[in-house]
Write an enzyme that holds these catalytic residues in place. Sequence first.
Site, PDB file in Angstrom:
ATOM      1  N   CYS A  28      83.350  -5.066 121.393  1.00  0.00           N
ATOM      2  CA  CYS A  28      82.338  -4.706 120.422  1.00  0.00           C
ATOM      3  C   CYS A  28      83.006  -4.200 119.152  1.00  0.00           C
ATOM      4  O   CYS A  28      84.215  -4.158 119.060  1.00  0.00           O
ATOM      5  CB  CYS A  28      81.490  -3.621 121.033  1.00  0.00           C
ATOM      6  SG  CYS A  28      81.097  -3.996 122.741  1.00  0.00           S
ATOM      7  N   GLY A  70      85.491  -1.792 124.831  1.00  0.00           N
ATOM      8  CA  GLY A  70      86.479  -1.928 125.907  1.00  0.00           C
ATOM      9  C   GLY A  70      85.771  -2.000 127.237  1.00  0.00           C
ATOM     10  O   GLY A  70      84.584  -2.330 127.307  1.00  0.00           O
ATOM     11  N   HIS A  99      92.665 -41.570 136.136  1.00  0.00           N
ATOM     12  CA  HIS A  99      92.923 -40.880 137.409  1.00  0.00           C
ATOM     13  C   HIS A  99      91.709 -40.091 137.894  1.00  0.00           C
ATOM     14  O   HIS A  99      91.846 -39.227 138.751  1.00  0.00           O
ATOM     15  CB  HIS A  99      94.148 -39.968 137.272  1.00  0.00           C
ATOM     16  CG  HIS A  99      95.399 -40.728 136.961  1.00  0.00           C
ATOM     17  ND1 HIS A  99      96.026 -41.532 137.887  1.00  0.00           N
ATOM     18  CD2 HIS A  99      96.091 -40.866 135.808  1.00  0.00           C
ATOM     19  CE1 HIS A  99      97.080 -42.095 137.318  1.00  0.00           C
ATOM     20  NE2 HIS A  99      97.134 -41.721 136.050  1.00  0.00           N
ATOM     21  N   GLU A 121      90.951 -29.387 121.064  1.00  0.00           N
ATOM     22  CA  GLU A 121      90.364 -28.532 120.023  1.00  0.00           C
ATOM     23  C   GLU A 121      89.041 -29.120 119.528  1.00  0.00           C
ATOM     24  O   GLU A 121      88.075 -28.388 119.292  1.00  0.00           O
ATOM     25  CB  GLU A 121      91.372 -28.372 118.867  1.00  0.00           C
ATOM     26  CG  GLU A 121      90.901 -27.542 117.689  1.00  0.00           C
ATOM     27  CD  GLU A 121      90.593 -26.078 118.006  1.00  0.00           C
ATOM     28  OE1 GLU A 121      90.865 -25.625 119.121  1.00  0.00           O
ATOM     29  OE2 GLU A 121      90.036 -25.400 117.123  1.00  0.00           O
ATOM     30  N   LYS A 145      85.583 -27.043 119.742  1.00  0.00           N
ATOM     31  CA  LYS A 145      84.749 -26.777 118.564  1.00  0.00           C
ATOM     32  C   LYS A 145      83.326 -27.277 118.800  1.00  0.00           C
ATOM     33  O   LYS A 145      82.359 -26.608 118.463  1.00  0.00           O
ATOM     34  CB  LYS A 145      85.328 -27.472 117.318  1.00  0.00           C
ATOM     35  CG  LYS A 145      86.509 -26.786 116.702  1.00  0.00           C
ATOM     36  CD  LYS A 145      86.107 -25.538 115.953  1.00  0.00           C
ATOM     37  CE  LYS A 145      87.236 -24.535 115.827  1.00  0.00           C
ATOM     38  NZ  LYS A 145      87.686 -23.861 117.030  1.00  0.00           N
ATOM     39  N   ARG A 167      82.436  -9.292 115.864  1.00  0.00           N
ATOM     40  CA  ARG A 167      82.967  -8.800 117.137  1.00  0.00           C
ATOM     41  C   ARG A 167      81.903  -8.801 118.235  1.00  0.00           C
ATOM     42  O   ARG A 167      82.189  -8.445 119.373  1.00  0.00           O
ATOM     43  CB  ARG A 167      83.515  -7.389 116.962  1.00  0.00           C
ATOM     44  CG  ARG A 167      84.568  -7.288 115.888  1.00  0.00           C
ATOM     45  CD  ARG A 167      85.053  -5.872 115.771  1.00  0.00           C
ATOM     46  NE  ARG A 167      85.703  -5.459 116.990  1.00  0.00           N
ATOM     47  CZ  ARG A 167      86.970  -5.646 117.290  1.00  0.00           C
ATOM     48  NH1 ARG A 167      87.752  -6.253 116.426  1.00  0.00           N
ATOM     49  NH2 ARG A 167      87.475  -5.242 118.418  1.00  0.00           N
ATOM     50  N   TRP A 213      78.975  -6.699 122.134  1.00  0.00           N
ATOM     51  CA  TRP A 213      79.133  -7.968 122.835  1.00  0.00           C
ATOM     52  C   TRP A 213      79.066  -7.605 124.306  1.00  0.00           C
ATOM     53  O   TRP A 213      79.951  -6.947 124.847  1.00  0.00           O
ATOM     54  CB  TRP A 213      80.463  -8.615 122.500  1.00  0.00           C
ATOM     55  CG  TRP A 213      80.623  -9.983 123.082  1.00  0.00           C
ATOM     56  CD1 TRP A 213      80.084 -11.144 122.616  1.00  0.00           C
ATOM     57  CD2 TRP A 213      81.373 -10.336 124.253  1.00  0.00           C
ATOM     58  NE1 TRP A 213      80.442 -12.193 123.417  1.00  0.00           N
ATOM     59  CE2 TRP A 213      81.238 -11.730 124.434  1.00  0.00           C
ATOM     60  CE3 TRP A 213      82.138  -9.628 125.156  1.00  0.00           C
ATOM     61  CZ2 TRP A 213      81.841 -12.414 125.467  1.00  0.00           C
ATOM     62  CZ3 TRP A 213      82.742 -10.311 126.197  1.00  0.00           C
ATOM     63  CH2 TRP A 213      82.592 -11.693 126.346  1.00  0.00           C
TER      64      TRP A 213
HETATM   65  C1  F6R Z   1      87.614 -20.823 119.068  1.00  0.00           C
HETATM   66  C2  F6R Z   1      88.199 -19.497 118.899  1.00  0.00           C
HETATM   67  C3  F6R Z   1      88.736 -18.807 120.109  1.00  0.00           C
HETATM   68  C4  F6R Z   1      90.007 -18.022 119.757  1.00  0.00           C
HETATM   69  C5  F6R Z   1      90.471 -17.195 120.971  1.00  0.00           C
HETATM   70  C6  F6R Z   1      91.761 -16.445 120.689  1.00  0.00           C
HETATM   71  O1  F6R Z   1      87.131 -21.307 117.842  1.00  0.00           O
HETATM   72  O2  F6R Z   1      88.226 -18.969 117.832  1.00  0.00           O
HETATM   73  O3  F6R Z   1      88.976 -19.715 121.138  1.00  0.00           O
HETATM   74  O4  F6R Z   1      90.999 -18.929 119.362  1.00  0.00           O
HETATM   75  O5  F6R Z   1      89.475 -16.275 121.319  1.00  0.00           O
HETATM   76  O6  F6R Z   1      91.640 -15.528 119.656  1.00  0.00           O
HETATM   77  P1  F6R Z   1      92.900 -14.979 118.890  1.00  0.00           P
HETATM   78  O7  F6R Z   1      93.552 -16.103 118.196  1.00  0.00           O
HETATM   79  O8  F6R Z   1      92.375 -13.928 117.944  1.00  0.00           O
HETATM   80  O9  F6R Z   1      93.820 -14.378 119.932  1.00  0.00           O
END
Ligand code: F6R
Length: 618
Positions: free
Chosen positions: A2, A107, A514, A491, A495, A27, A80
């Site tokens: 959060c 946390g 496979h 990726e 996305k 966040r 969150w």
């Molecule tokens: C996807 C995305 C997440 C972050 C992942 C790691 O678009 O943004 O998959 O890549 O949560 O976050 P970082 O890079 O801050 O450790």
Amino acid sequence: MCGIIGITGGEETLDVLLEGLARLEYRGYDSAGLAVLPATDGGPLWRARAANGTRSLEDLVKRTEDAPPGSSTGIGHTRWATHGRPSEANAHPHVDCTGQLALVHNGIIENHLELSDELVLAGHHLESDTDTEVLAHLIESELGTHPEAGLVGAVRETLRRVRGYFAIAVIHSGEPDLIVAARRVSPLVMGLTETEAMLASDIPALLGRTRSFLLLEDDQIAELRPGSIRVTTLDGTEVIPPLRTVDYDLDAARKDGYPDYMSKEMHEQPMAVANTLLDRLLPDGTLALDEVRISDDELRSIDKVFIVACGSSYHAGLMAKYAIEHWARLPVEIDISSEFRYRDPVLDSRTLVIGVSQSGETVDTLQALREARRWNAKVLVISNVVDSSMTREADAVLYTRAGPEIGVASTKTHLAQITALEILALYLAQTRGTLYPHEAREFLDAMGALPDKVETALERAADVEVVATAYRASPSFIFLGRHVGYPVALEGALKLKELSYLWAEGFPAGELKHGPIAVVEPGTVVIGVATRTHLWEKMMANVAEVKSRGATVVLVANDGDEETERQADAVLWVPETHQLFSPIVDVVPLQLFAYSMARLHGLDVDRPRNLAKVVTVE
Ligand code: F6R
């Protein structure tokens, strides 16, 4: 994971809290809340909470007329959800039984169940399903037993009993100028002016109010009073953290006329790549890293590389594996951080562990790197956030210079990460003598063309939207690639699923036969990375396999490549570039595709459901 915020000594406490919470929304935005203290000792604190995030909280606060006038101390939270569904009852701040104490937390309290059993037996009344609420009641209990130790003493004693991660801020109406804050693993920064003291989960939340910051380290407790901050360790020893001045530009975090942060940030990608490349080549031919505390001799003695990361950062790491192995001739293992940490990896002082993290705060990666240090491995961090937890603990840091990224889906930081990792691969190669300096320079010079190529790929946004519109009704998508095209496919799938909530999966194209090819049937949409690499023919053979089973095929292809075009139902065009740099360009149309698809489905691209920008829970 959060976001938390707090201020004491200010005049417009509610406004400061609401504005900070809006900036912290990336966040988490499941719910939000705040609490402020009355201007005089002992009066009741005032709390407002909303189940639908910071905008509803703002509406609620504006509609309410009973907020205490003249309050100068308050805390806020944007959530969150981990323990307990998103609801008003589970929103922070949580209060104790007396209603005099309020607490916000980012946390996880791992032993919350045993603590809550104990509290209930002692007569406390807990109202939420969260792991956090126990903290408020434990502090209340300590205050009852040792009132002479005050709020800070009660927090200190409570934290000794807690297992897990936290960044907390606590206020009590008996000490109306005071906020007590503490952290373990979860991020927390503090800001100072002559008359105010404040805290937040990140620096941008407080920019505009101050440029002077202090960072709280693990197991430290801070007492924030108007114009002063005192920091002690859990055992009570005073520490003096250095005051740092930041020169961020807050405007950089605004939308600049784009409809959303994601499109702004995608269009900043040429700049992010260019900035990350800037000045890396020193006049003596060596490459400049930021904060290198590993000597060249140590780098020469490295015999294995591990890359640890999550999500898109993991995909960037996967792309880099090919470059490091090819140029530096070092074996590279790559692992998802949350798996690496618990699988007893084989590491020693000759292992280089590279942590890739936009935020530098992702707890899975942070803990994986701590595990690596325990084995005396050298730790190098690629991050976009200066002074983040990972960069402070690393032996060396290579910053991506993408500027603040607000959109939850990473775009510009992803491209900057690949760029930084390629630079690192060249540096390792040069230091270890597997590339001559002039060869490394030639590759770096070639990288100089990448920002323009990314720009060209972005200019095709309208064409990509046409393709997305054609396939908007498809419920699922398969992404295929080979070699560096494989992480590009992963990726692209990530996305698409995170933004449009459609089922999308990425595979190495050669692996399809496979098993996964069984799901291909007439009408299945397959998106393939078919740019010109040494495996292009093999890739096209895999494309033929799905076409012959009735799949509709969309291919990422190099400009003017008619041969590839003939095999495709639709093409996403990109400029050609060196194979090892191609992910930087080839991923762009897949970002645009996911963006268009989400917009066509009427979804919020900046705030995809269930996600948060910084993931500080395991
Ligand atoms: C996807 C995305 C997440 C972050 C992942 C790691 O678009 O943004 O998959 O890549 O949560 O976050 P970082 O890079 O801050 O450790």
